[in-house]
Design an enzyme around this catalytic site. Structure first.
Site, PDB file in Angstrom:
ATOM      1  N   ASP A 166       9.694  22.211  26.836  1.00 48.93           N
ATOM      2  CA  ASP A 166      10.465  23.741  25.746  1.00 48.93           C
ATOM      3  C   ASP A 166       9.563  23.755  25.141  1.00 48.93           C
ATOM      4  O   ASP A 166       9.302  24.275  24.169  1.00 48.93           O
ATOM      5  CB  ASP A 166      11.743  23.132  24.461  1.00 48.93           C
ATOM      6  CG  ASP A 166      12.362  23.717  24.144  1.00 48.93           C
ATOM      7  OD1 ASP A 166      11.832  24.847  24.921  1.00 48.93           O
ATOM      8  OD2 ASP A 166      13.239  23.287  24.354  1.00 48.93           O
ATOM      9  N   SER A 225      18.860  26.822  20.544  1.00 50.92           N
ATOM     10  CA  SER A 225      17.837  28.236  21.225  1.00 50.92           C
ATOM     11  C   SER A 225      18.096  29.308  20.668  1.00 50.92           C
ATOM     12  O   SER A 225      17.721  29.208  18.950  1.00 50.92           O
ATOM     13  CB  SER A 225      17.846  28.684  23.173  1.00 50.92           C
ATOM     14  OG  SER A 225      16.879  29.259  22.921  1.00 50.92           O
ATOM     15  N   HIS A 276      13.581  22.912  28.288  1.00 49.75           N
ATOM     16  CA  HIS A 276      14.812  23.988  27.571  1.00 49.75           C
ATOM     17  C   HIS A 276      16.524  23.454  27.622  1.00 49.75           C
ATOM     18  O   HIS A 276      17.277  23.836  27.065  1.00 49.75           O
ATOM     19  CB  HIS A 276      14.393  24.971  27.568  1.00 49.75           C
ATOM     20  CG  HIS A 276      14.948  26.297  26.558  1.00 49.75           C
ATOM     21  ND1 HIS A 276      14.531  25.918  24.711  1.00 49.75           N
ATOM     22  CD2 HIS A 276      16.242  27.160  26.019  1.00 49.75           C
ATOM     23  CE1 HIS A 276      15.178  26.632  24.086  1.00 49.75           C
ATOM     24  NE2 HIS A 276      16.430  27.780  25.382  1.00 49.75           N
TER      25      HIS A 276
END
Length: 122
Positions: A85, A19, A99
């Site tokens: 995601d 991320s 995610h």
């Protein structure tokens, strides 16, 4: 990395992130992002980076990947963007995706195998 490289001249590196950490990785390898700026890995250390891994990389929102954005690190990269995601531009939905699924969907094992292969080949 600079201090470790200086103290341990035979050390090879695998870098990566998840991320926002993937964005930090992008910045470190010289890919401009909309999420910030920072120092890049010195050019002379690039050959010692054997693998670059990204999970849920926001770079995907801009239609890019490490492979397409970096001629130096692209060939050494492996990226994961799960279906569903929205952080990395993944589309669709499904159980176990999105995610938060990277830790349990086999991606980490695939990344580890890729790093080991890259390390052995270098």
């Amino acid at each position: 990395m600079k201090s470790t490289a200086a103290a341990c001249p035979d050390t090879k590196f695998a870098i990566g992130g998840y991320s926002l950490g993937a964005s930090v990785t992008d910045i470190a390898i010289g890919i401009r992002t909309y999420l910030g700026t920072g120092q890049t890995i010195p050019t002379e250390l690039a050959p010692r980076v054997v693998a670059v891994i990204a999970f849920g990389n926001p770079l995907g929102l801009y239609g890019q990947t490490i492979k397409t954005a970096s001629s130096t690190y692209g060939p050494k990269s492996l990226e994961f963007c799960n279906r569903g995601d929205t952080v990395c531009g993944g589309t669709g939905t499904g159980p176990g995706y999105g995610h938060l699924g990277y830790a349990t969907d086999g991606s980490v094992d695939q990344a580890a195998a890729f790093i080991a292969k890259q390390y052995t080949a270098s």
